[in-house]
Design a protein around this motif. Structure first.
Motif, PDB file in Angstrom:
ATOM      1  N   ARG A  82      -9.645  -0.819   3.339  1.00 26.49           N
ATOM      2  CA  ARG A  82      -9.236   0.831   4.079  1.00 26.49           C
ATOM      3  C   ARG A  82      -7.231   0.850   4.481  1.00 26.49           C
ATOM      4  N   THR A  83      -6.823   1.306   4.595  1.00 26.85           N
ATOM      5  CA  THR A  83      -5.600   1.033   5.534  1.00 26.85           C
ATOM      6  C   THR A  83      -5.655   2.391   5.700  1.00 26.85           C
ATOM      7  N   ILE A  84      -5.218   2.377   7.474  1.00 28.10           N
ATOM      8  CA  ILE A  84      -5.614   3.325   7.991  1.00 28.10           C
ATOM      9  C   ILE A  84      -4.338   3.761   9.404  1.00 28.10           C
ATOM     10  N   VAL A  85      -2.968   4.658   8.397  1.00 26.82           N
ATOM     11  CA  VAL A  85      -2.268   4.602   8.953  1.00 26.82           C
ATOM     12  C   VAL A  85      -2.505   5.747  10.808  1.00 26.82           C
ATOM     13  N   LEU A  86      -2.097   5.888  11.625  1.00 23.04           N
ATOM     14  CA  LEU A  86      -2.445   6.452  13.288  1.00 23.04           C
ATOM     15  C   LEU A  86      -1.244   6.973  13.691  1.00 23.04           C
ATOM     16  N   SER A  87      -1.349   8.906  13.418  1.00 20.23           N
ATOM     17  CA  SER A  87      -0.573   8.772  13.896  1.00 20.23           C
ATOM     18  C   SER A  87      -0.892   9.661  15.254  1.00 20.23           C
ATOM     19  N   THR A  88      -0.445   9.382  16.524  1.00 19.59           N
ATOM     20  CA  THR A  88      -0.682   9.306  17.857  1.00 19.59           C
ATOM     21  C   THR A  88       0.383   9.732  18.710  1.00 19.59           C
ATOM     22  N   HIS A  89       0.312  10.164  20.521  1.00 16.03           N
ATOM     23  CA  HIS A  89       0.507  10.132  21.367  1.00 16.03           C
ATOM     24  C   HIS A  89      -0.192   8.985  22.156  1.00 16.03           C
ATOM     25  N   LEU A  90      -0.746   8.823  22.318  1.00 15.74           N
ATOM     26  CA  LEU A  90      -1.900   8.311  23.004  1.00 15.74           C
ATOM     27  C   LEU A  90      -1.496   6.610  23.289  1.00 15.74           C
ATOM     28  N   MET A  91      -0.484   5.989  23.915  1.00 16.21           N
ATOM     29  CA  MET A  91      -0.485   4.488  23.384  1.00 16.21           C
ATOM     30  C   MET A  91      -1.936   4.140  23.476  1.00 16.21           C
ATOM     31  N   ASP A  92      -2.576   4.114  24.926  1.00 15.37           N
ATOM     32  CA  ASP A  92      -3.553   3.226  25.336  1.00 15.37           C
ATOM     33  C   ASP A  92      -4.844   3.098  24.019  1.00 15.37           C
ATOM     34  N   GLN A  93      -4.748   4.358  22.755  1.00 20.06           N
ATOM     35  CA  GLN A  93      -5.488   3.903  21.710  1.00 20.06           C
ATOM     36  C   GLN A  93      -4.969   2.951  20.709  1.00 20.06           C
ATOM     37  N   VAL A  94      -3.634   3.155  20.665  1.00 19.53           N
ATOM     38  CA  VAL A  94      -2.668   2.566  19.751  1.00 19.53           C
ATOM     39  C   VAL A  94      -2.946   1.167  20.015  1.00 19.53           C
ATOM     40  N   GLU A  95      -2.794   0.595  21.770  1.00 14.17           N
ATOM     41  CA  GLU A  95      -3.100  -0.209  21.766  1.00 14.17           C
ATOM     42  C   GLU A  95      -4.139  -1.766  21.684  1.00 14.17           C
ATOM     43  N   LYS A  96      -5.232  -0.649  21.410  1.00 15.24           N
ATOM     44  CA  LYS A  96      -6.669  -1.702  21.264  1.00 15.24           C
ATOM     45  C   LYS A  96      -6.673  -1.330  20.017  1.00 15.24           C
ATOM     46  N   LEU A 144      14.552   7.089   6.627  1.00 12.12           N
ATOM     47  CA  LEU A 144      13.369   6.730   6.514  1.00 12.12           C
ATOM     48  C   LEU A 144      13.000   5.432   5.931  1.00 12.12           C
ATOM     49  N   SER A 145      12.648   4.362   6.351  1.00 13.68           N
ATOM     50  CA  SER A 145      12.234   3.068   5.967  1.00 13.68           C
ATOM     51  C   SER A 145      11.286   2.521   5.747  1.00 13.68           C
ATOM     52  N   LEU A 146      10.023   2.049   5.349  1.00 13.93           N
ATOM     53  CA  LEU A 146       9.113   2.152   5.581  1.00 13.93           C
ATOM     54  C   LEU A 146       8.239   0.814   4.928  1.00 13.93           C
ATOM     55  N   THR A 147       7.374  -0.308   5.283  1.00 12.02           N
ATOM     56  CA  THR A 147       6.541  -0.571   4.960  1.00 12.02           C
ATOM     57  C   THR A 147       5.316  -0.770   5.108  1.00 12.02           C
ATOM     58  N   ILE A 148       4.659  -0.231   4.657  1.00  9.77           N
ATOM     59  CA  ILE A 148       2.782  -0.251   5.467  1.00  9.77           C
ATOM     60  C   ILE A 148       1.696  -1.290   3.579  1.00  9.77           C
ATOM     61  N   MET A 164       0.748  -1.804   0.066  1.00  8.38           N
ATOM     62  CA  MET A 164      -0.212  -0.333   0.109  1.00  8.38           C
ATOM     63  C   MET A 164       1.083   1.419   0.241  1.00  8.38           C
ATOM     64  N   LEU A 165       1.438   0.914   0.967  1.00  6.80           N
ATOM     65  CA  LEU A 165       2.323   2.354   1.195  1.00  6.80           C
ATOM     66  C   LEU A 165       4.023   1.622   1.272  1.00  6.80           C
ATOM     67  N   GLU A 166       5.385   2.349   0.626  1.00  9.21           N
ATOM     68  CA  GLU A 166       6.250   2.121   0.653  1.00  9.21           C
ATOM     69  C   GLU A 166       7.277   2.934   0.456  1.00  9.21           C
ATOM     70  N   ILE A 167       7.940   3.073   1.786  1.00  7.21           N
ATOM     71  CA  ILE A 167       8.956   4.220   2.233  1.00  7.21           C
ATOM     72  C   ILE A 167      11.026   3.590   2.203  1.00  7.21           C
ATOM     73  N   ARG A 168      11.256   4.099   0.863  1.00  9.31           N
ATOM     74  CA  ARG A 168      12.968   3.898   1.024  1.00  9.31           C
ATOM     75  C   ARG A 168      13.705   4.910   1.359  1.00  9.31           C
ATOM     76  N   GLY A 169      14.110   4.509   2.580  1.00  2.17           N
ATOM     77  CA  GLY A 169      15.809   5.318   2.507  1.00  2.17           C
ATOM     78  C   GLY A 169      14.896   6.867   2.190  1.00  2.17           C
ATOM     79  N   VAL A 170      14.036   7.333   3.163  1.00  2.00           N
ATOM     80  CA  VAL A 170      14.317   8.630   2.670  1.00  2.00           C
ATOM     81  C   VAL A 170      14.490  10.008   3.926  1.00  2.00           C
ATOM     82  N   THR A 171      15.265  11.325   3.322  1.00  3.43           N
ATOM     83  CA  THR A 171      15.681  12.177   4.281  1.00  3.43           C
ATOM     84  C   THR A 171      15.170  13.578   4.399  1.00  3.43           C
ATOM     85  N   LYS A 172      14.765  14.006   5.157  1.00  4.31           N
ATOM     86  CA  LYS A 172      14.564  15.266   4.832  1.00  4.31           C
ATOM     87  C   LYS A 172      14.987  16.159   5.596  1.00  4.31           C
TER      88      LYS A 172
END
Lengths: 308, 419
Positions: free
Chosen positions: A180-194, A20-24, A1-9
């Motif tokens: 659908r694919t969802i990317v969730l960016s958050t600080h709330l760890m309990d939500q991530v765990e759930k 940064l390299s990441l595959t979702i 779905m999403l592939e990031i390879r060796g990205v630098t900014k």
């Protein structure tokens, strides 16, 4: 779905995202975690094509990022923004139109969503007349009005009361059920765990931890103790096998270094104070997050390498 | 392209629906005309009323000749001056003067003239009036009195009145303007006034709508709506959408003005006499719109650079100075261009994109320059729009996501490289 390879900014002296390299994969909810300033927003902006990476490639839907990819992605930025003087229905339709949805379709969908989120009475009101929580719901509707395949939500629940949080969570879960694919960016760890099956922890622009959530928790839990202890906490920290001690008041959460014998720690604790409870147990994502971020530096790279 | 139009449509509607748009559209030309035309029109129109003047003639023989010399008529054919001879007839001269003074005060009389006995030798007389400022009437009275006195002097040399009158007949200088070798009736003053109204309107609208683009960018930055928009379309599309939308609102204003002018023009033509007070042709209107469009596109890219690097209106106010200055310079030097429309200064100015929209338009309005000059000016302007458009799009792309400290020039140059 999403592939990031060796990205630098880089920005001036700061490297916001570092190799940064990441595959979702397709489907599911993916947690993107990291402290403030870790480079999450920069990474997301590069995925959205809002800024260009200095190095590396980004592929979405199996092809290099192009303008038309934007129509298949929904993005809720952390910094919410709407035109204050616009009428709500017009606003959602406008945001739908610039995602390529015909006005009529966008309007029909907007009306349906507003009904569901109890905003029907407000269709003809201006944005500025709404409460913050309502504006947030409007922004959320705008994010999914074009029925995107990939949805990126940056802190979607911040500032919402529990009822509305639950309402949005339900929608997110439905979206997931629909494939659908969802990317969730958050600080709330309990939500991530759930919510999340897979997570990625970023710090200082680099990946610290990545993988499926249960696997990560398994790996870290072997090294975690919960102790109810009466005695000097500082003494415990002196044990060579102890990585860190997190004081929760009644109980201590103790992280151990790799390969440390828990019996050895118990013996050490009993010699120096009174132990009422000693449990080898699960480490919460919260603890893992804090431990990993605090450690910082080079060691993380090794672990990140291991976890990959 | 479709998304660009959606952005443009939103920006356009937001502006056109505002009350201030309607007010500005109506008040713009009205105030401009009031400021520029009114004094001129007053000057032109004031003598069109009849002046009632009393004459105290101490010589006893000058009144008849004076009255004949003051034969100006109004457009209606009625005499412009109505004279009444007041004879001293033995009574006290001061008493007569105070009686006349009361008449002037009550507006029964516009003024009175006292002709002293020795006027032929001394050449001095006095006019008492409430409105000493009516220069044109005053001029006519003076010249008529002069002719009467000169006639008297000459008749002392033994010449008869009719031949004297013929000899001292003055000359009327009628100012005619040549355009493409054809005579154009209309006074220079009026060309100047209409030109000035037009360039003032160009100046105001370029500034107004340029600043509107800048404001709109700053507003989006402050609203944080920009990130949502950029996740849907290219930064270039967003910027151009804004420029087109805001510019379209300006064009709508122009269309309304053009419509009104056309109606006014036709009406004035029907009125006959009024036509001479309006000096513009369809050509003028077409160039007016062309130079507004080009000028707006050029200046809006400059204004969007300022908008991209600023976070507040206050910051932008300081930074927009270098952009406003060339526009102001055009107005300041308008007189010089007007006096010498095909001189080196005016020609060079009209080629530089910063000044071209106003200066070239002004030149066209005064004295049609060669076609190649107009074409070159427009070509340079389009090239300027292209170059500035690319520059500002790059700055826009990086700048709109930057918050906090305003970048200095060095940083902006760095942005240009990275974008």
């Amino acid at each position: 779905m999403l592939e990031i390879r060796g990205v630098t900014k880089r920005y001036d002296e700061v490297t916001a995202v570092d190799d940064l390299s990441l595959t979702i994969g397709s489907g599911g909810i993916y947690g993107l975690l990291g402290p403030n300033g870790a480079g999450k927003t920069t990474a997301i902006r590069m995925i959205m094509g809002i800024i260009n990476p200095d190095e590396g490639q980004i592929e979405v839907f199996g092809e290099p990022f192009s303008e038309s990819s934007k129509e298949r992605i929904g993005y809720l930025p952390e910094e919410r923004g709407l035109y204050r003087k616009m009428k709500i229905l017009d606003h959602i339709v406008f945001l739908g139109e610039i995602k390529g949805v015909p006005a009529k379709t966008a309007s029909e969908r907007a009306v349906a969503w507003m009904k569901r989120l109890e905003l029907s009475d407000w269709e003809q009101k201006t944005v500025e007349s709404l409460s913050k929580g309502m504006q947030q719901k409007i922004q959320f509707i705008s994010t999914i009005i074009h029925e995107p395949e990939l949805i990126i939500l940056d802190e979607p629940f911040s500032g919402l009361d529990p009822i509305n949080t639950q309402a949005l969570k339900d929608i997110v879960m439905e979206m997931k059920e629909e494939g659908r694919t969802i990317v969730l960016s958050t600080h709330l760890m309990d939500q991530v765990e759930k919510l999340c099956e897979n997570i990625c922890l970023i710090n200082k622009g680099r990946i610290v931890l990545e993988g499926d959530l249960s696997g990560i928790k398994m790996r870290f839990s072997r090294n975690t103790l919960t102790i109810r202890y009466r005695g000097d906490k500082a003494e415990l920290e002196k044990h060579p096998g102890v990585e860190s001690v997190n004081d929760f008041g009644q109980e201590l959460s103790v992280a151990l270094k790799e390969g440390v014998d828990t019996n050895d720690v118990l013996r050490y604790a009993v010699e120096r104070g009174r132990v009422d409870r000693f449990e080898i147990g699960e480490m919460s994502l919260h603890d893992i997050f804090i431990q990993q971020v605090k450690m910082g530096g080079g060691e993380i790279d090794d672990k990140a390498a291991q976890s990959r | 392209m479709i998304k660009l139009l959606k952005v443009a449509k939103r920006e356009y509607l937001e502006r056109v629906k505002k009350k201030s748009f309607l007010i500005g559209t109506i008040l713009g030309p009205v105030t401009m005309a009031a400021l520029v035309v009114a004094p001129g029109l007053l000057f032109e129109l004031t003598p069109e009323t009849q002046e009632k003047i009393a004459v105290i003639d101490h010589t006893g023989y000058l009144f008849d000749n004076f009255e004949r010399a003051l034969g100006d008529t109004l457009e209606s054919g009625a005499p412009m001056f109505v004279l009444r001879e007041v004879t001293s007839g033995g009574s006290d001269i001061e008493e007569i003067k105070s009686t006349l003074g009361i008449e002037v005060d009550s507006d029964a009389l516009d003024g009175y003239i006292e002709i002293p006995e020795n006027i032929v030798d001394e050449g001095k007389a006095t006019f008492f009036g409430k409105r000493a400022g009516n220069v044109k009437a005053y001029d006519r009275i003076e010249s008529a009195l002069s002719r009467a006195v000169i006639g008297k002097r000459l008749s002392g040399e033994g010449m008869d009145y009719e031949s004297i009158r013929h000899m001292i007949q003055g000359v009327d200088l009628e100012a005619l303007r040549l355009e493409k070798g054809e005579e154009k009736k209309g006074e220079f003053m009026l060309v100047y006034l209409t030109s000035f109204i037009f360039i003032m309107m160009l100046y105001m609208t370029l500034l107004l709508w340029g600043v509107a683009v800048m404001r709109s960018i700053i507003e989006d930055k402050n609203n944080r709506v920009i990130e949502v928009l950029l996740s849907s379309l290219k930064s270039k599309e967003l910027m151009m959408g804004k420029i087109f939308g805001v510019g379209g609102a300006g064009l709508t204003q122009y269309a309304i003005w053009a419509g009104f002018s056309a109606v006014l023009y036709l009406y004035a033509m029907g009125m006959g006499g009024m036509a001479q007070y309006i000096h513009f042709s369809p050509t003028t209107l077409i160039y007016f719109v062309v130079f507004y469009i080009l000028g707006f596109l050029f200046y809006s890219t400059l204004f969007s650079i300022v908008g991209s690097i600023c976070n507040t209106d206050q910051e932008a106010q300081q930074l927009q100075m270098p952009i406003v200055l060339p526009l102001v310079f055009c107005l300041v030097t308008a007189m010089a261009v007007f006096q010498n429309p095909d001189g080196t200064f005016a020609t060079v100015m009209s080629m530089i994109p910063f000044f071209a929209p106003i200066v070239m338009f002004l030149r066209i309005n005064i004295l049609m320059p060669p076609v190649w000059q107009i074409a070159l000016s427009i070509a340079f302007l389009i090239a300027g729009i292209y170059v500035m458009g690319i520059l500002s799009a790059k700055i826009f792309r990086v700048g709109v996501l930057m918050y906090g400290k305003r970048p200095d020039l060095r940083e902006v140059i760095k942005w240009l490289k990275q974008a």
